[in-house]
Design an enzyme around this catalytic site. Structure first.
Site: not given
Ligand SMILES: NC(=O)c1ccc[n+]([C@@H]2O[C@H](COP(=O)([O-])OP(=O)(O)OC[C@H]3O[C@@H](n4cnc5c(N)ncnc54)[C@H](OP(=O)(O)O)[C@@H]3O)[C@@H](O)[C@H]2O)c1
Ligand SMILES: Cc1cc2nc3c(=O)[nH]c(=O)nc-3n(C[C@H](O)[C@H](O)[C@H](O)COP(=O)(O)OP(=O)(O)OC[C@H]3O[C@@H](n4cnc5c(N)ncnc54)[C@H](O)[C@@H]3O)c2cc1C
Lengths: 245, 440
Positions: A137, A150
């Site tokens: 990120s 984070y």
């Molecule tokens: N959205 C943004 O603005 C943004 C910006 C920069 C970077 N990111 C990064 O992009 C990636 C995807 O995020 P997202 O935005 O799509 O949000 P998200 O829906 O919260 O995705 C994060 C995923 O990680 C999974 N996860 C967390 N802990 C875990 C564990 N111990 N074992 C297996 N799975 C686990 C969660 O699973 P569960 O469904 O089981 O909870 C969830 O599906 C993340 O790494 C996030 O930090 C997001």
């Protein structure tokens, strides 16, 4: 004919799912890995019907480090591409007060993702091919009061990916670092953010596919974020510490 | 945020949420005053609730396909465009399609949409085998012709007021090619058009474009386009090897908002003339690909901006067979005399009504678009009363402006619906700006 196999870790994330769709559309079979993977039944059938590829699902917990080697061994086939979208932001104020939560954030964004990619890296290295994609990120580019727990974990992950890339570049294994800005997923649902800066999960997917195909190293998803981060990184600390951003 | 339908009128300050799973969706429904929103292609305010509009965009997965019976099970937010994308290459096409493919499965069920084949094959309802409906108490009910059949029948055509369709099983039609064999007939006036429609009863698809500025003897002058799914054998030789595929097309996008004067009656007249003479020349058989045949407007993304900032409205009514000739004449005269005629004057022949609240009835349906302004709103009121006079009714998926009084007069079925609802079958936790306006 399948083009190869893409493993998607943290598959319930909207970003991960958009990546799964785009790779499937481009002919890859898909391995979806998540906690409670049976909740992905609808996604499996959806991807199979839409793109006529094979989709399997796998139970995966990023925090259960001890299980990672076995997880990789038990995959029906070693994937060609592995994308790790696992991440957990938590709530900064809570993160500041409760060390247990802090540790969860640190481990979910750094330790867990690094561990599974390390195991996969070794298998890819032994095979002499493959591509690893880590979703980190922009938050890891500089510590800000609003989300430095984070951010610091993401910073660790970003450096890990960079080192891994350096190590594997001679082994025909490529590593992509993805640095998204805001993306419209459940992570930011309900936050009040400037809409021009918010990307869609599908845009991340397009960027990732291109980076894999063209062996790009570090990608930002919206070009504007690259510019924003250049500025943010270059603000002298004595000013930065007093800013509210 | 400001929400509206495809016509961008009315614009309503409404609360919109987009839940990502059933649990969140249920919690929102229980807050009350909820209405589902598909892809916002209904023209007016039917998919808007000021307090609780629920976007279905994250419920967009295809769940199963049975290739023996052509049965598709999918979540309600799946787009028709995606269904065609996936299944046409395998030799399947929807039985019933509206004039745009950018609609959701849930939207097609809720409006019980009709196509150019209603006279022969009925409305969408006919091809829905079951639905899973999230009801007001948060429970999910499987509804079909045999299970919860009343709820099923009030939901097909019920404009989202009975609950939220989560999933549905629909039947697709086997086709040999992605092409339509089209014939164009020219009708000198409305009577002639009706005569041609009645003679074409066995043809699968039929629709007429009416030049709605004609008066007197040539009132209702029109082109009638008839179509059949083409056999693989007659596909243009260039494409015969892959008859289920068509060449890729460029998409145009309407840049910004057009000034509304760009659609004055002069340009409409020119358009109509051109259309008419063009059709006269190529009246023979033609092969047209599915996309150009069913969705000519979809290739211009965002064409709804063509009507300018104030938006536009569509008037669509159906008149019973008995009064259609006189009624259409009366409607067309009213339109021609005010000269706020629209691009799209479409006439279709309908067969019998399929579900409890389906719009179609045996007869003729007329549809026209109008830029929203004082003149056209007044005209539409006149068209309302003419329709009532001739025993017709109105299509809620197109309505954005009808008065409660007109609606209640045109719809004896509304009483049946309300008494069904008031029996407790569906407590009124669902509601849209439209249902509030119309007293539904
Ligand atoms: N959205 C943004 O603005 C943004 C910006 C920069 C970077 N990111 C990064 O992009 C990636 C995807 O995020 P997202 O935005 O799509 O949000 P998200 O829906 O919260 O995705 C994060 C995923 O990680 C999974 N996860 C967390 N802990 C875990 C564990 N111990 N074992 C297996 N799975 C686990 C969660 O699973 P569960 O469904 O089981 O909870 C969830 O599906 C993340 O790494 C996030 O930090 C997001
Ligand atoms: C260019 C154009 C051409 C058209 N041609 C035709 C035509 O030929 N024939 C025809 O019949 N219609 C036609 N329509 C109208 C269109 O088919 C309907 O309005 C359809 O309902 C739009 O689907 P949507 O997914 O956009 O739904 P929306 O417009 O978002 O919603 C329409 C209604 O469906 C309800 N709804 C949506 N999803 C659900 C759900 N999951 N559960 C319960 N209720 C739900 C809403 O509450 C609302 O009442 C046309 C529209 C356009 C813009």
């Amino acid at each position: 004919m399948s083009k190869g196999i893409a493993l998607i870790l943290g598959a319930r994330s909207a970003i991960a799912m958009a990546i799964a769709h785009l790779f499937a559309k481009n002919g890859y079979d898909i391995q979806l890995a998540a906690r409670n993977p049976d909740s992905l039944a609808a996604d499996k059938s959806d991807i199979e019907l839409r793109y006529k590829v094979t989709v399997t699902w796998h139970d995966f917990d990023a925090l259960n480090i001890a299980s990672h080697e076995q997880f990789v061994e038990q995959l029906p086939l070693l994937p060609d591409i592995a994308v790790c979208a696992v991440g957990y932001m938590g709530d900064q104020t809570e993160n500041e007060r409760d060390m247990k939560v802090t540790s969860m954030v640190m481990r979910s964004n750094y330790e867990g993702p690094a561990s599974i990619l390390a195991v996969l890296a070794n298998s890819f290295e032994a095979r002499g091919s493959g591509c690893l994609v880590g979703i980190s990120s922009v938050a890891g580019e500089r510590g800000r009061a609003t989300n430095y727990i984070y951010g610091s974990a993401k910073a660790g992950f970003t450096v890990f990916l960079s080192g891994l890339r350096n190590r594997l570049s001679k082994k025909n294994v490529h590593v992509v670092t993805v640095l998204p800005g805001f993306v419209a997923t459940k992570m930011i649902d309900g936050m009040d953010l400037p809409s021009k800066l918010i990307g869609q999960p599908e845009e991340v997917a397009v960027g990732v596919l291109k980076a894999v195909q063209k062996k790009q190293n570090v990608i930002y998803v919206k070009p504007i974020w690259q510019l924003i981060m250049v500025i943010i990184r270059n603000i002298p600390e004595r000013f930065f510490k007093r800013m509210n951003i | 945020m400001i929400l509206s339908g495809w016509g961008r009128y009315p614009r309503i300050d409404a609360k919109l949420s987009a839940p990502r799973n059933e649990k969140d969706l249920r919690a929102l429904v229980l807050k009350g005053n909820a209405i589902a929103r598909g892809n916002g292609r209904a023209y007016g305010d039917s998919a808007v609730s000021t307090q609780n509009t629920l976007h279905m965009k994250y419920f967009n997965r295809m769940l199963a396909f049975d290739a023996e019976h052509g049965q598709l099970v999918a979540q309600a937010g799946v787009l028709l465009a995606d269904i065609i994308d996936v299944f046409l290459p395998l030799g399947w096409f929807p039985y019933v399609t509206p004039g745009t493919k950018f609609v959701t499965l849930g939207g097609m069920i809720a409006a019980d949409v009709h196509g150019k084949n209603h006279h022969k094959e009925g409305s969408f309802a006919k091809y829905v085998e079951w639905i899973d409906l999230l009801t007001s108490d948060g429970s999910i009910k499987r509804c079909s012709a045999i299970e919860n059949s009343d709820l099923f029948k009030w939901t097909l055509g019920g404009m989202g007021l009975t609950g939220i369709v989560l999933r549905a099983a629909i039947r697709l039609r086997p086709v040999q090619s992605a092409w339509i064999e089209q014939r164009t007939l020219v009708a000198d006036n409305i009577g002639h058009a009706i005569e041609l429609f009645e003679q074409s009863h066995d043809v699968t698809y039929s629709v007429a474009w009416i030049d709605c500025l004609q008066k007197g003897k040539s009132i209702g002058r029109s082109l009638i386009m008839l179509g059949e799914h083409a056999d693989a054998l007659i596909v243009p030789s260039k494409y015969r090897k892959t008859p289920l595929q068509i060449p890729r097309k460029r998409k145009l996008r309407v840049p910004l908002e057009f000034p509304s004067w760009s659609l004055n009656s002069l340009s409409v007249r020119a358009f109509n003339e051109l259309y008419y003479w063009n059709g006269k020349r190529k009246r023979d058989q033609q092969l047209v690909d599915w996309d150009s045949y069913f969705y000519p407007l979809d290739s211009i993304l965002g064409w709804n901006k063509i009507y300018g900032r104030r938006g536009f409205a569509q008037f669509q009514c159906v008149l019973p067979l008995k009064t259609a000739d006189d009624g259409l004449r009366a409607l067309l005269s009213a339109i021609a005399s005010t000269r706020v005629g629209s691009f799209l004057a479409v006439l279709k022949r309908f067969g019998a009504q399929d579900s409890n609240f389906s719009f179609p009835m045996e007869g003729y349906s007329l549809a026209l678009d109008f830029p929203v302004n004082k003149g056209s709103l007044d005209l539409m009121k006149r068209l309302d009363s003419i329709t009532l006079e001739y025993g017709g009714r109105f299509y809620l998926a197109k309505d954005s402006r009808m008065s409660r009084n007109v609606f209640q007069h045109s719809e004896p079925r509304a009483k049946d619906y309300l008494s069904y609802r008031n029996k407790g079958a569906i407590p009124a936790v669902f509601g849209s700006a439209q249902s509030e306006r119309l007293g539904l």
